[in-house]
Design an enzyme around this catalytic site. Sequence first.
Site, short mmCIF file in Angstrom:
data_model
loop_
_atom_site.label_atom_id
_atom_site.label_comp_id
_atom_site.label_asym_id
_atom_site.label_seq_id
_atom_site.Cartn_x
_atom_site.Cartn_y
_atom_site.Cartn_z
N GLY A 1 39.73 39.00 40.38
CA GLY A 1 39.20 37.65 40.33
C GLY A 1 37.70 37.66 40.56
O GLY A 1 37.14 38.61 41.12
N CYS A 2 37.02 36.60 40.13
CA CYS A 2 35.56 36.56 40.24
C CYS A 2 35.11 36.50 41.70
O CYS A 2 34.25 37.28 42.13
CB CYS A 2 34.98 35.41 39.42
SG CYS A 2 35.68 33.79 39.77
N TYR A 3 35.66 35.57 42.49
CA TYR A 3 35.29 35.49 43.89
C TYR A 3 35.68 36.77 44.65
O TYR A 3 34.87 37.32 45.41
CB TYR A 3 35.96 34.30 44.57
CG TYR A 3 35.44 32.94 44.15
CD1 TYR A 3 34.14 32.53 44.45
CD2 TYR A 3 36.28 32.04 43.49
CE1 TYR A 3 33.69 31.26 44.11
CE2 TYR A 3 35.84 30.77 43.15
CZ TYR A 3 34.54 30.38 43.45
OH TYR A 3 34.10 29.13 43.11
N PRO A 4 36.91 37.28 44.48
CA PRO A 4 37.25 38.53 45.17
C PRO A 4 36.35 39.70 44.78
O PRO A 4 36.11 40.59 45.60
CB PRO A 4 38.70 38.79 44.71
CG PRO A 4 39.25 37.42 44.48
CD PRO A 4 38.11 36.67 43.85
N THR A 5 35.85 39.71 43.54
CA THR A 5 34.94 40.79 43.15
C THR A 5 33.73 40.84 44.08
O THR A 5 33.35 41.91 44.57
CB THR A 5 34.48 40.61 41.69
OG1 THR A 5 35.61 40.77 40.82
CG2 THR A 5 33.42 41.63 41.32
#
Length: 309
Positions: A114-118
């Site tokens: 995911g973008c935030y988890p990245t």
Amino acid sequence: MALTLFIDGAAGTTGLEIAERLAGRYEFTLIVLDEAERKDTAARRDALNAADIAILCLPDDAAREAVQLIDPAQGTRVIDASSAHRTAPGWTYGFPELVGRDTVAAARRLSNPGCYPTGFLALIAPLVRCGLLPADWPYTVNAVSGYSGGGKALIARFQAEPELAFRTYGLDLAHKHRAEMKLHAALAHHVIFAPSVVRAFRGMLVEVPLHLGAMPGGVTADRLRSALHDCYAGSPVVRVHTDSHLAELTLAENAVGTDGMELFVFGNKGGWHARLVARLDNLGKGAAGAAIQSLNLMAGLPEETGLRL
């Protein structure tokens, strides 16, 4: 010989971004369904099973369905850009810098982060792994993203409502990204995740504030920055800034897309308080760029091939 690819969900935001990055690439041949076939199960099944690699740009339930349509005997490899399989057993997490490039290259079933988890994992996972940060700390993630991360519905809303400048959500403290962050950073507790969307089409800032003085070990901001710099040394995608005296970090409303990611560590005098920040494109390293990076490795190519860096 060119590998055959099928993008299931090619008309969505991530699918279009992936197709743009593949334009002109001689290493791959795309299977393309016409408008009447895009939602036809039989046509999709044929395309999924004819491909060497299938990239799923679908809602979670549709992604799970697509995987079921693939005959294991056909050998189709999968990159899933949805959140359906990010914590699922048997799936490789598509973050080469954290799980290893060889692991990604050998993957049969790969889930795009995911973008935030990245942003969160790029900052925290290596520091927990090397023992500089505790795995049992109650971490907080504050993040803002461009509205393209919400897909067509949120894009339309921001474009139709010029007065809408800021939107915070996940107020039930149960956002699905939390499980992904906990698992892949090997944490004891779920994070407190506070995501927001701003009036910018793309781009994001993901921040983890730390009270280092309350942690064991006497770790300082300088040590964290140095450790991250060593972790990503030589990466063509991730850059760790050594300048800790910037006055501000910004997002531009109409920023140009990028597939790179920048990491920053800021500390107060003495280094006992720190702000760890990742800046990336939610459609780049946070989505399509990450998928292309993994695709390159799975195809035996340099990971940065075709990326916007």
